[in-house]
Design an enzyme around this catalytic site. Structure first.
Site, PDB file in Angstrom:
ATOM      1  N   TYR A  64       0.911  -1.190   0.060  1.00 47.57           N
ATOM      2  CA  TYR A  64      -0.010   0.119   0.055  1.00 47.57           C
ATOM      3  C   TYR A  64       0.969   1.289  -0.044  1.00 47.57           C
ATOM      4  CZ  TYR A  64      -3.822  -3.170   1.447  1.00 47.57           C
ATOM      5  OH  TYR A  64      -4.792  -4.355   1.619  1.00 47.57           O
ATOM      6  N   PHE A 221     -18.389  -0.081  -1.785  1.00 46.94           N
ATOM      7  CA  PHE A 221     -19.711  -0.791  -1.558  1.00 46.94           C
ATOM      8  C   PHE A 221     -20.160   0.157  -0.472  1.00 46.94           C
ATOM      9  CE2 PHE A 221     -22.665  -3.305   1.375  1.00 46.94           C
ATOM     10  CZ  PHE A 221     -23.449  -3.490   0.475  1.00 46.94           C
ATOM     11  N   PRO A 222     -21.395   0.572  -0.209  1.00 47.74           N
ATOM     12  CA  PRO A 222     -22.599   0.231  -1.133  1.00 47.74           C
ATOM     13  C   PRO A 222     -22.574   1.271  -2.495  1.00 47.74           C
ATOM     14  CG  PRO A 222     -23.493   1.417   0.768  1.00 47.74           C
ATOM     15  CD  PRO A 222     -22.051   1.265   1.072  1.00 47.74           C
ATOM     16  N   GLY A 224     -22.587   2.581  -5.581  1.00 44.61           N
ATOM     17  CA  GLY A 224     -22.102   2.154  -7.121  1.00 44.61           C
ATOM     18  C   GLY A 224     -22.326   0.792  -7.539  1.00 44.61           C
ATOM     19  N   THR A 227     -28.304  -1.922  -7.003  1.00 47.59           N
ATOM     20  CA  THR A 227     -29.366  -1.763  -7.988  1.00 47.59           C
ATOM     21  C   THR A 227     -30.336  -0.412  -7.039  1.00 47.59           C
ATOM     22  OG1 THR A 227     -31.110  -3.340  -7.128  1.00 47.59           O
ATOM     23  CG2 THR A 227     -29.373  -3.999  -8.919  1.00 47.59           C
ATOM     24  N   PRO A 228     -31.075   0.142  -8.053  1.00 48.57           N
ATOM     25  CA  PRO A 228     -31.890   1.190  -7.207  1.00 48.57           C
ATOM     26  C   PRO A 228     -32.854   0.623  -6.221  1.00 48.57           C
ATOM     27  CG  PRO A 228     -31.358   1.464  -9.626  1.00 48.57           C
ATOM     28  CD  PRO A 228     -30.976   0.324  -9.416  1.00 48.57           C
TER      29      PRO A 228
END
Length: 310
Positions: A64, A221-222, A224, A227-228
């Protein structure tokens, strides 16, 4: 603000037990997990505040940055508080263009362990997880040779405990045939439930499971992914609780199984405190039933691209 992790419960991680809500360090590096953060002081403050709030489990890796997040952890927290477990991940190396390349040979794994020891200023690493290559779902391939190499480093006293990441159930079984496995890190969240049987099997064995992309240390997440319809249902649960959808997603994970660890990341103290507050959320049976109804597997939004390789 009074924030407590007490209600998140505790789970064995190696030879210690930790609060189940920990901290994922990847988000502290610069853009695309390369270079330093825009505000180094803010990153150091996040790490110190995390420990103040009761975080006992930090996930990191020397790739990282590279090196950046481990250096920040050392600057912020060394000498490390008693009881803090640092889990580091090996199996990849950064390329000159900022990409990620497979690094699974015994020589590469030894070098990665030595890099982590040096940058964290430790004589022995608490937990080292072998991260198998690839994006998307893990591929079936043998991990025996690299895991045996890490087991040898454990025998040498450089590592206390071993874990695996981005693996299938068969690979978990293969790893356990080589050496004890303290934890499994995989992609899992409210709508990505492929590992349900694995989580239950590990719980019966007393082995910790870390939900990456759970709400993990990225923001994939969440936002993008759902689903709508799924987003609306999650928001409908969150609104009466005075919580954010992300907080409810984390609270659901903590309710899912007693062996499940969550490692949200944060680039600010404010975001960290919001994440930690999720441990105090109470989801009643109706909330849990509604969240179960929106579960399942959903693919990523094509407009957002792929999540960062870890």
């Amino acid at each position: 603000m009074t924030i407590t992790l007490e209600r998140s419960g505790r789970v064995p991680l190696g030879d210690r037990t930790v609060n189940r809500l920990g901290f994922g360090g990847m988000k502290l590096a610069g853009h695309r997990v390369t270079g330093p953060p825009a505000d180094r002081g803010a990153a150091v403050a996040v790490l110190r505040r995390a420990v103040e709030l009761g975080v006992e489990h930090i996930e990191t890796s020397d790739h990282y940055g590279p090196h950046v997040v481990n250096q920040l952890i050392r600057e912020a927290l060394h000498p490390y508080p008693e009881g803090l477990v640092i889990v580091t991940k090996v199996g990849a190396r950064r390329t000159t263009d900022g990409g990620w390349a497979e690094a699974l040979s015994p020589e590469e794994l030894r070098r990665a362990v030595q890099d982590n020891l040096r940058e964290l200023d430790l004589d022995v690493l608490d937990v080292v997880s072998l991260r198998m290559p690839g994006l998307g779902e893990p591929a079936e391939r043998s991990l025996a040779e690299p895991f045996e190499a890490l087991a040898e480093l454990r025998q040498e006293g450089l590592i206390r405990h071993l874990g695996v990441s981005h693996v299938t159930p068969l690979q978990v079984a293969e790893a356990r045939s080589v050496a004890p496995v303290a934890c499994v890190q995989n992609h899992y969240n409210l709508i990505h439930r492929v590992d349900d049987p694995l989580i239950d099997a590990l719980a019966r064995e007393g082995i910790a499971y870390t939900a990456l992309e759970g709400m993990s240390y990225t923001s994939f997440f969440p936002n993008g992914v759902m689903t709508p319809r799924q987003s609306a249902a999650l928001e409908a649960v969150a609104r009466p609780l005075g919580a954010s959808p992300a907080q409810v997603a984390m609270a659901w994970l903590l309710a899912r199984s007693a062996n499940l660890l969550v490692i949200p990341g944060a680039a600010s103290v404010a975001q960290l405190e919001q994440n930690v507050a999720a441990a105090a959320l109470e989801l009643d049976p109706l909330d849990l039933a509604e969240l179960e109804r929106i579960g399942g597997t959903s693919g990523p939004d094509p407009d957002r691209g792929s999540p960062a390789r870890r």
